[in-house]
Design an enzyme around this catalytic site. Structure first.
Site, mmCIF file in Angstrom:
data_model
loop_
_atom_site.group_PDB
_atom_site.id
_atom_site.type_symbol
_atom_site.label_atom_id
_atom_site.label_comp_id
_atom_site.label_asym_id
_atom_site.label_seq_id
_atom_site.Cartn_x
_atom_site.Cartn_y
_atom_site.Cartn_z
ATOM 1 N N ASP A 102 -0.766 8.222 24.370
ATOM 2 C CA ASP A 102 -1.862 8.016 25.320
ATOM 3 C C ASP A 102 -3.014 8.981 25.033
ATOM 4 O O ASP A 102 -4.187 8.646 25.230
ATOM 5 C CB ASP A 102 -1.385 8.226 26.753
ATOM 6 N N LYS B 82 6.653 7.800 32.874
ATOM 7 C CA LYS B 82 6.232 8.646 31.757
ATOM 8 C C LYS B 82 6.672 10.095 31.915
ATOM 9 O O LYS B 82 6.991 10.759 30.919
ATOM 10 C CB LYS B 82 4.713 8.561 31.572
#
Length: 286
Positions: A106, A70
């Site tokens: 997220d 990420k």
């Protein structure tokens, strides 16, 4: 049915074999009548840029990025949404012609899941300092959790995240504490944003019990999930009568946000949730 016109969305990470993202996204595509297909690919760290470039050249719609890429994914983005830029992590990529645009859903997923907790005070212990932890920290700050105590196996990374929180999301108070220690004041919520509990990444013996032994702990959010089962941290919390939520809920809610980015449509959340539940039952994991 997959045809010559079917559009591709991918999941890139390592590992990906446990992921329920293909299950829920393909169910959403069928529910909405979209000619799209979602596939998972395990990628070596040195090949992430090549994988993203290949997807772009093939005309893919986009990709989700999972552990451990990420933060690394930032290097390959042509454009960044403000929140992805702020937290320094990307979990959703949308290909727009020759450009790759990085987003972070997220944050939305954790924010919505945090609203499931009713605790005596909005103070949290955040475990981890990687891409998932940075998104979780931002979500905590935006939802008004203060203070946030940050703990990571590499203490300098925890200190860096604590220092960054004020810039990322206007969190008035965050502090790094040594790995495995409890905050020095009552802290009702524990958020695990490490990879511990995922696959072969086991918790150090006794650590979940130590973290949860404080009588002030009222809730646990584990961003890790095990399809059809509970993680060791969630299991330890439940045994102590602590309200615990696993990563499936965050996965679902961030997935709904990613679906909107991929398609421009609202996600069929109920169908996505039921598809994950049905898959675990069919595969003997529920």
């Amino acid at each position: 049915m997959i045809t010559a016109a079917t559009r591709l969305v991918a999941l890139l990470g390592d590992p990906v074999g446990h992921s329920l993202s293909p299950v829920m996204h393909n169910a959403a595509f069928r529910e909405t009548g979209l000619d799209m297909c979602y596939l998972a690919f395990e990628v070596n760290p040195q090949d992430l840029g090549k994988a993203l470039e290949g997807l772009k050249c093939l005309g893919a719609v986009g990709a989700n990025i999972t552990v451990p890429f990420k933060e690394r994914a930032l290097l390959y983005m042509d454009r960044l949404a403000p929140e992805a830029d702020a937290v320094g992590a990307v979990n959703t990529v949308v290909f727009e012609g020759k450009h790759a645009s990085g987003h972070n859903t997220d944050i939305d997923g954790v924010r919505e899941t945090l609203r499931m907790f009713r605790v005596s005070r909005k103070s949290a212990l955040l475990l981890g300092a990687g891409g998932a932890a940075r998104a979780a920290a931002c979500a905590l700050g935006k939802e008004g959790w203060d203070p946030i105590w940050v703990s990571n196996r590499h203490h300098k990374r925890a200190e860096q995240l604590a220092d960054d929180l004020a810039r990322i999301c206007n969190t008035p108070f965050a502090v790094a504490i040594p790995w495995g220690e409890r905050p020095p004041e009552p802290c009702p919520l524990v958020v695990n944003a490490t990879s511990l509990g995922l696959g072969e990444a086991e918790w150090p013996e006794g650590l979940p019990g130590k973290i949860l032994s404080d009588e002030n702990v009222e809730g646990v959010l584990d961003l890790v999930y095990t399809p059809g089962a509970v993680t060791s941290l969630v299991e330890a919390a439940i045994k102590r009568g602590i309200h615990a939520v696993g990563g499936e809920e965050v996965l679902l809610r961030q997935g709904a946000s990613a679906f909107r980015l991929f398609t421009g449509m609202e996600a069929p959340v109920d169908r996505m949730r039921s598809s994950m539940r049905d898959w675990t039952v069919r595969n003997g994991r529920g």
